[in-house]
Every structure is written in C-alpha cells, then in structure tokens.
Design an enzyme around this catalytic site. Structure first.
Site, PDB file in Angstrom:
ATOM      1  N   TYR A  14       0.804  -1.220   0.000  1.00  0.00           N
ATOM      2  CA  TYR A  14       0.000   0.000   0.000  1.00  0.00           C
ATOM      3  C   TYR A  14       0.839   1.274   0.000  1.00  0.00           C
ATOM      4  O   TYR A  14       0.299   2.371  -0.064  1.00  0.00           O
ATOM      5  CB  TYR A  14      -0.940   0.006   1.215  1.00  0.00           C
ATOM      6  N   HIS A  19      -4.671   6.200  -0.855  1.00  0.00           N
ATOM      7  CA  HIS A  19      -5.273   6.048   0.471  1.00  0.00           C
ATOM      8  C   HIS A  19      -4.249   6.271   1.592  1.00  0.00           C
ATOM      9  O   HIS A  19      -4.640   6.429   2.741  1.00  0.00           O
ATOM     10  CB  HIS A  19      -5.859   4.645   0.574  1.00  0.00           C
ATOM     11  N   ASN A  66     -10.042   1.023   7.788  1.00  0.00           N
ATOM     12  CA  ASN A  66     -11.417   1.013   8.293  1.00  0.00           C
ATOM     13  C   ASN A  66     -11.527   0.830   9.803  1.00  0.00           C
ATOM     14  O   ASN A  66     -12.609   0.991  10.361  1.00  0.00           O
ATOM     15  CB  ASN A  66     -12.234  -0.063   7.576  1.00  0.00           C
TER      16      ASN A  66
END
Length: 195
Positions: A14, A19, A66
């Site tokens: 990532y 994000h 999340n």
C-alpha cells in the site's frame, strides 16, 4: 501535547497509494523534525517530537484504514487528551488532487477511517486535514482507485501537497486551527482572474 494522526494501510503493497497520503504526511513531519524510528504502541507506529514548542505525538495506525479509530482512541485515552489536541490527516475523493481542507469537525464524508474514528471517540469534534486525491474516474471502482498509485503528474502535485500539509499542521500546533484554515484552505492554484 498534540496528537497528529495520519491514516493509511500498513504494508509495502500500500506504500505510496492514494489512500496512504496520511502516512506520507506523518513521514514528512518525522523527516522535518529528525524523529527517531517510531515505536509500536496502540497498534500503531508512534513517535514523539516537539513542534512549535509543543510536545507532539505522531501516530500512524496499523489496523488498516477502516479500523483506524481503535488506535486513535487508545492514544487519546493514554495521553488523556482533549479532542481539541487531535488532528487527523486523510485522503478525500471529493477534493481536487492536492487540495487541502482543514475543518474543526464534521462527518466522515465517506472516508471510512475518519468515520471509524468518529464512532470510537463518540464525537466528531476534532480537527481534520483532508487532502484531495481527485474523484474516482468513470468506470473505476472507488476501492481500486484509492488503493492505486498516483500517476507521475499526480505525484508531483501530491509531493507539494504533502509539504503544504506538514506546514499546515505546524501552523495548527503553533497558532491554532483558524489560522491554519485561513492559510491553507485556499486553492493553491486558483484560476486566473479576468480583471
């Protein structure tokens, strides 16, 4: 004491994605203040430094986006912080690429890490710095877009946005949220006027 939280997802896969812009801002602040290697605490990477004369904790949750609120809540409770001493940095699909928007409160606006933090703190009354990553292109899935890498041109814009975001946090710490909003919420590239 101030708590600066940058949101993202852990792991090499990532790194550098849209994000993870919150992580990038924390990394920029750590570099600017020669912060030692972060320590593992609160299911996050945590480092302490002094910014604008104020003891400051830099926190990057390792819970995945999340569930970010778990780490934030643990840190707020441990340091016994008022929510006015917290700022959260995250990406925003509704803002143009590289645009900054500071706010004193508000909803998660579709950003699940921010929404989870609001839920776990039981309040939306903390500062947030959203960094625009541009809208999801037509025929793209939003999850694929936010987890994708910036194009070369987008990266140039974002590198400048990360520097501006670090400066905005310095102003927030040293002069307060209103001052930071006044300086950094304006479009850095306004259209030319016809006057």
């Amino acid at each position: 004491m101030k708590l600066v939280v940058g949101l993202g997802n852990p792991g090499q896969k990532y790194k550098g994605t849209r994000h993870n812009i919150g992580f990038d801002v924390i990394a920029m602040l750590a570099q600017r203040y020669n912060v030692d290697r972060p320590k593992g605490k609160f299911n996050a990477e945590v480092a302490e430094t002094t910014i604008a004369g104020e003891k400051t904790v830099l926190l990057s949750p390792l819970t995945f986006m999340n569930l970010s609120g778990q780490s934030v809540r643990a840190a707020v409770d441990f340091y016994k912080l008022d929510l006015s001493d917290l700022i959260l940095v995250c990406d925003d699909l509704a803002l143009d690429n590289g645009r900054l928007r500071l706010r004193p409160s508000g909803s998660g606006g579709g950003q699940k890490g921010l929404a989870d933090t609001i839920l776990r703190l039981g309040s939306d009354g903390f500062a947030r710095l959203r960094i625009g990553i541009g809208r999801t292109p037509e025929n793209w899935d939003a999850a694929d877009y936010v987890l994708g890498q910036f194009t070369k041109d987008e990266r140039l814009v974002m590198d400048q946005a990360i520097i501006r975001a670090a400066k905005a946090i310095e102003v927030w710490i040293g002069a307060g949220l209103q001052s930071a909003m006044n300086q950094f919420n304006a479009d850095p590239n306004p259209p030319p006027s016809n006057n």
